[in-house]
Design an enzyme around this catalytic site. Structure first.
Site, short mmCIF file in Angstrom:
data_model
loop_
_atom_site.label_atom_id
_atom_site.label_comp_id
_atom_site.label_asym_id
_atom_site.label_seq_id
_atom_site.Cartn_x
_atom_site.Cartn_y
_atom_site.Cartn_z
N LYS A 1 0.82 -1.21 0.00
CA LYS A 1 0.00 0.00 0.00
C LYS A 1 0.86 1.26 0.00
CE LYS A 1 -3.87 -2.27 0.12
NZ LYS A 1 -4.82 -2.24 1.23
N ILE B 1 -9.96 -17.59 -0.87
CA ILE B 1 -10.25 -16.39 -0.08
C ILE B 1 -11.69 -15.92 -0.23
CG2 ILE B 1 -9.51 -14.01 0.38
CD1 ILE B 1 -7.57 -16.29 1.18
N GLY B 2 -12.38 -16.37 -1.28
CA GLY B 2 -13.80 -16.03 -1.37
C GLY B 2 -14.33 -15.90 -2.77
N HIS C 1 -2.44 -11.72 -8.26
CA HIS C 1 -2.31 -10.48 -9.01
C HIS C 1 -1.38 -10.63 -10.20
CE1 HIS C 1 -3.84 -9.14 -5.08
NE2 HIS C 1 -4.46 -8.22 -5.78
#
EC number: 2.1.1.14
Length: 758
Positions: free
Chosen positions: A116, A435-436, A698
């Site tokens: 980030k 993760i979902g 990613h």
């Protein structure tokens, strides 16, 4: 005349033109020249939007990330990205994504680590350093953009990341020290500044946001050395800080030999007067007076109240700008014709923020009467928001006042809970899960779009989404995963989906903001008190669980992440808003448990993102952030397993706070850092289960079985094997099934090998 300028502009385009051009290029559907043509058009549009400014930024436009751009300019890209195949841009994308168009899977490389950008939701590619690092200047990107701007009549101000911040953002890949590279780095910077001066630049914006953090004596000394070395450059340097206060670095910044300083007057309003007093009379003071990170209109009249005396004192030495780059807000509010008119009148996106800047400058130069109409309209908008009954809900205030410490306590310690959960779930060692989210295919997006536009009724929409859920469950069972998810086909975004079902939110249609590369998000706008009128996920999760005998996770986004990934109201403390969100999520958690869901994941991907930039301020934030998570999660029975997920941030320094969350299982990003993020566990005995991400979602690269097992062996050096899970590092919505299927096959095969070796 007051000088107005901008620190940076959104580069994705009002219609996400850059996103689509990048993805077409990466997919082999368009050429490098076509991508560059789109970039040239977007830059021209951006400069046109900034045409009323005295100085417009050049070099803020990037095809992926401005920090990676700086690494490219400095000739500091990892050797692994170099190849005889392809162009300089191919090498650039290998660092960004692990692969460039035309590269086969066998030619892929390890992508650069991503984390980030300070305390924002933007991600940058971390510069890599070693004792052997050499800097070989390649200024062509900046020089080409500067030439473009000057050809279009733009009064251009090149933007670069400063040398101290560049080193501060990076990581050593050996036992060397980054600061030892400063002398070599400054040679490259000196050469770059000379090239920019030769190309016609008078001012250069040199960004040093590291100055708003706690710097030790070595880093502070590095600032002094750097700018005394660069003071002979034939350009004027505008030392630019943002995102926070300078505090103990204020005097240091004032004394650096630069032509001007930019201060974020939104985050550091209390330092404006002191900086104006301390700054030598030959230096410019640029103030960021428009919030570059949020979407609320500026109170122009109140801002003028404190700006006018400063203008009288400083004269033309006072410059005006947004607080930071406008990269963090959407492009243009004018397109939001369907937004609630009352709330729309409270907002300003990038173009409107520049209009506000020009109103302030005109008022300072010609008096308030020259912009009386604009100031009155602004006054009415500010008063409308302050007095709106839609902002405050007495029932929410009562619920928040009734919060007690008991709401955040599990009934039993983890050692007791984990035995009950294993009896219920019967999971193998090294359990596998995701993760979902699963791939958000074109078909899924078309179904959601048709429903939103009224072309599908509720029954047909439900049927179509259920078909997608059934397919996702079938694929996971075929793959052999141990804990399944429903795939989130109904969700446009992990925050927006929940915001749409909570009172206190509104949504834009085109308010896209870049998160990294081509990844764009549309943050919801949190304008009032939060409540949950109805269950948000229960029906979808119940349906998914009905299709399988395997354990299935209910998927939620946590209160801290919803807060940090929204445009948040600025009329009350963030803590209060977060606790309101926690109560709403808690209701959903308890409803999922009542529906028989045995595992509930509450994602807190943005927990660290909200961490103050100075460690001395961390404790207060972590106290209420952890409290909010615990309130949302800890009302369940012992046999209900709570998961949470975090990604792409440095967690080593807050591992104690993460442990205080008391989630039964935490999944965390570690693949890009090769488990480096787990170093914290060498000196901290983490008490609960953990799933270190072994598949970098990613990147288009597909992990091999031996890569996964190698990462898990590294994890087992730090965490007892019986407490390890095997999973990707983030959700799979941005990937294609053709990538996901072989990747998860490798993950499952690796878990089986690990079990067999026990």
């Amino acid at each position: 005349m007051t000088v107005t300028h901008n620190l940076g502009y959104p580069r994705i385009g009002a219609r996400r033109e850059l996103k689509f051009a990048l993805e077409a290029h990466w997919n082999g559907e368009s050429s490098e020249s076509a991508l560059n043509e789109t970039a040239v058009k977007l830059r021209a549009q951006n400069w046109q939007h900034q045409g009323n400014l005295t100085l417009a930024p050049v070099g803020d436009f990037s095809l992926y990330d401005q920090v990676l751009d700086m690494s490219t300019t400095l000739g500091n890209l990892p050797e692994r990205a170099a190849s005889d195949k392809g162009s300089t841009l191919d090498e650039y994308f290998r660092v960004a994504r692990g692969r460039s168009p035309g590269d086969s899977a066998c030619c892929s490389v390890h992508a650069g680590e991503m984390t980030k950008w300070f305390d924002t939701n933007y991600h940058y590619i971390v510069p890599e350093f070693s004792a052997d690092t050499r800097f070989n200047l390649d200024p062509e990107r900046l020089l080409e953009q500067l030439a473009e701007a000057r050809a279009q009549g733009v009064a251009a101000k090149p933007v670069i990341i400063g040398p101290v911040t560049y080193l501060w953002l990076g990581k050593e890949k050996d036992d060397s020290q980054r600061l030892d590279l400063l002398p070599k780095l400054l040679l490259a910077y000196s050469e770059l500044l000379e090239k920019l001066a030769e190309a016609g630049a008078e001012w250069v914006q040199i960004d040093e946001p590291a100055l708003v953090t706690e710097l030790d004596s070595e880093w502070r000394h590095a600032c002094i050395l750097a700018y005394h070395e660069l003071k002979v450059a034939p350009v004027k340097l505008l030392l630019t800080t943002y995102f926070g206060e300078l505090r103990e670095n204020l005097q240091l910044a004032c004394e650096l030999p630069v032509a001007g300083i930019h201060l974020d007057a939104i985050s550091a309003r209390s330092e404006v007067s002191q900086l104006a007093d301390w700054l030598p009379p030959h230096k410019v003071l640029s103030l960021g007076v428009i919030n570059g990170r949020n979407v609320w209109k500026t109170d122009l009249n109140a801002t003028l109240d404190w700006l006018e005396p400063l203008r009288d004192k400083l004269g033309e030495r006072l410059w005006l700008a947004p607080s930071c780059s406008l990269l963090h807000v959407p492009v243009d509010l004018e397109r939001e014709t369907s937004l609630d008119p009352e709330i729309r009148n409270w907002l300003a996106f990038a173009r409107q923020k520049l209009d506000e800047l020009n109103i302030l400058a005109k008022a300072l130069d010609a008096g308030r009467d020259a912009v009386a109409g604009e100031l009155e309209a602004n006054r009415e908008a500010i008063a409308s928001r302050q007095g709106s009954p839609r902002v405050h809900n007495p029932a929410v205030a009562r619920a928040q006042a009734a919060i007690t410490p008991e709401l955040g306590q599990r009934k039993s310690p983890f050692s007791t809970r984990t035995k009950l959960q294993q009896e219920r779930l019967q999971l193998p060692k090294f359990p596998t899960t995701t993760i979902g989210s699963f791939p958000q295919t074109t078909e899924i997006r078309q179904v959601r779009r048709a429903f939103r536009q009224g072309d599908l009724d509720q029954d047909e929409y439900t049927k179509r989404i259920q078909e997608e859920i059934a397919y996702c469950i079938e694929q996971q069972e075929t793959l052999g995963l141990d804990v399944l998810v429903h795939g989130e086909a109904e969700r446009n975004d992990m925050v927006e989906y929940f915001g749409e079902q909570l009172e206190g939110y509104v949504f834009s249609r085109f308010g896209w903001v870049q998160s990294y590369g081509s990844r764009c998000v549309k943050p919801p706008i949190l304008f009032g008190d939060i409540s949950r009128p109805n269950a948000m996920t229960v029906d979808w999760i119940k349906y998914a669980q009905s299709l399988t005998d395997k354990p299935l996770k209910g998927m939620l986004t946590g209160p801290v992440t919803i807060l940090n990934w929204s445009f948040v109201r600025d009329d009350q403390p963030r803590k209060d808003t977060c606790l309101q969100l926690a109560l709403a999520v808690r209701e959903e958690v308890l409803d999922l448990e009542k529906a028989g869901v045995g595992i509930i994941q509450i994602d807190e991907a943005a927990l660290r993102e909200g961490l103050p930039l100075r460690q001395s301020d961390w404790e207060a934030y972590l106290d209420w952030a952890i409290e909010a998570f615990r309130i949302s999660a800890n009302g369940v029975k012992d046999e209900t397993q709570i998961h949470t997920h975090m990604c792409y941030s440095e967690f080593n320094d807050i591992i104690g706070a993460i442990a205080r969350m008391d989630a039964d299982v935490i999944t965390i990003e570690t693949s890009r850092s090769a488990m480096e993020l787990l170093d914290a566990f060498k000196g901290f005995e983490y008490p609960n289960d953990i799933g270190p991400g072994v598949y970098d979602i990613h990147s288009p690269n597909i992990p091999q079985v031996d890569q996964v097992t190698d990462l898990m062996h590294k994890a087992a050096e730090r965490i007892p094997a019986e407490r390890l899970w095997v999973n990707p590092d983030c959700g799979l919505k941005t990937r294609r099934w053709e990538e996901v299927t072989p990747a998860l096959e490798a993950v499952v095969a690796a878990a089986r090998e690990l079990r067999a070796a026990q």
